[in-house]
Design a protein around this motif. Structure first.
Motif, PDB file in Angstrom:
ATOM      1  N   SER A 154       0.842  -1.198   0.000  1.00 12.62           N
ATOM      2  CA  SER A 154       0.000   0.000   0.000  1.00 12.62           C
ATOM      3  C   SER A 154       0.875   1.245   0.000  1.00 12.62           C
ATOM      4  CB  SER A 154      -0.899   0.009   1.241  1.00 12.62           C
ATOM      5  OG  SER A 154      -1.514   1.275   1.409  1.00 12.62           O
TER       6      SER A 154
ATOM      7  N   ASN B  22       0.269   3.824   1.574  1.00 13.33           N
ATOM      8  CA  ASN B  22       0.278   4.311   2.946  1.00 13.33           C
ATOM      9  C   ASN B  22       1.292   3.575   3.818  1.00 13.33           C
ATOM     10  OD1 ASN B  22      -1.808   6.153   2.453  1.00 13.33           O
ATOM     11  ND2 ASN B  22      -3.376   4.604   2.826  1.00 13.33           N
TER      12      ASN B  22
ATOM     13  N   ASP C 274       4.341   2.801   2.598  1.00  9.60           N
ATOM     14  CA  ASP C 274       5.644   3.084   1.995  1.00  9.60           C
ATOM     15  C   ASP C 274       6.448   3.975   2.937  1.00  9.60           C
ATOM     16  OD1 ASP C 274       7.833   3.645   0.466  1.00  9.60           O
ATOM     17  OD2 ASP C 274       6.735   4.595  -1.189  1.00  9.60           O
TER      18      ASP C 274
ATOM     19  N   LEU D 243       7.123   7.955   2.508  1.00  5.70           N
ATOM     20  CA  LEU D 243       6.421   8.838   3.434  1.00  5.70           C
ATOM     21  C   LEU D 243       7.349   9.532   4.422  1.00  5.70           C
ATOM     22  CD1 LEU D 243       3.295   6.622   4.250  1.00  5.70           C
ATOM     23  CD2 LEU D 243       3.393   8.609   2.748  1.00  5.70           C
TER      24      LEU D 243
END
Length: 229
Positions: free
Chosen positions: A200, A202, A204, A208
């Protein structure tokens, strides 16, 4: 992407990558020698000859695969051997040995940014030729790669350099247990770089957390050279 463009892409990424990771590893070895451990020197690793540092997967295969896949290029060299017990003050000096790699990358990034700034300033309004574009692309990527390597290696988990710093700050019993995470270093690397981003966006962690910090540092160095990208 046709073959000439692919070769060009590989060249402007692989050349700065190899230089950056070689300097990173040699810095570890030189600082270790400074504090009493000559293991790297006796192993012939205190050299800028990339052949002595090449890891077949991390220095060759992975960067080439990433280049073909149009993905951000990343890699690593064979770790320079350091025996902490040989250091005069193992806990403190091992932290300094660990920090030598990222600090070297940040210094190289700053110097490369200044060289790129000088190149751009020297051109003025003159359109750059092919050789100048190639040099500029290598310098720009050298800044980005060095910053990313420096930031990435400060992740506070073994076997990353940041993990060695954390070990030096922890009480000795906790440091011993924390150091045992190093055996999972390669799986951790695969999870961070490949598995989590595939699961996902989110998840990573690199994209991020690491990428924004690296981008800010790149912007800082380019700003020092009066370059805006």
């Amino acid at each position: 992407m046709n073959e000439p463009n692919l070769l060009y892409t590989i060249a402007i990424w692989l050349i700065p990558l190899v230089i950056a990771i070689v300097f990173h590893e040699v810095a570890h070895g030189y600082v270790a020698r400074l504090f009493g451990d000559t293991t790297a020197e006796r192993s012939g690793r205190l050299t800028l000859n990339p052949i002595r540092h090449v890891d077949p997967i991390g220095t060759v295969v992975l960067p080439l695969v990433l280049a073909v896949a149009h993905a951000p290029i990343f890699g690593w060299a064979k770790p320079v051997p350091v025996v902490s017990a040989n250091l005069r003050n193992p806990r403190v000096h091992m932290m300094l040995v660990a920090l030598a790699g990222p600090i070297t990358n940040f210094v190289l990034a700053a110097l490369s940014a200044l060289m790129l700034g000088a190149l751009v300033a020297g051109l003025g309004d003159t359109p750059p030729g092919d050789i100048t574009r190639f040099i500029a692309a290598n310098l720009f990527n050298f800044v980005r790669i060095n910053v990313f390597l420096g930031v990435f290696n400060l992740i506070p988990l073994p076997p990353f350099d940041g993990g060695h710093v954390v070990q030096g700050l922890l009480p000795r019993p906790a440091a011993i247990q924390y150091g045992k995470l190093a055996r999972f270093g390669f799986p951790i690397l695969l999870v961070l770089l490949i598995v989590l981003p595939a699961i996902s966006p989110n998840a990573d962690v690199i994209g991020l957390l690491i990428a924004p910090i690296a981008s800010a540092v790149v912007g800082f160095f380019l700003g020092l050279a009066q370059l805006g990208f």
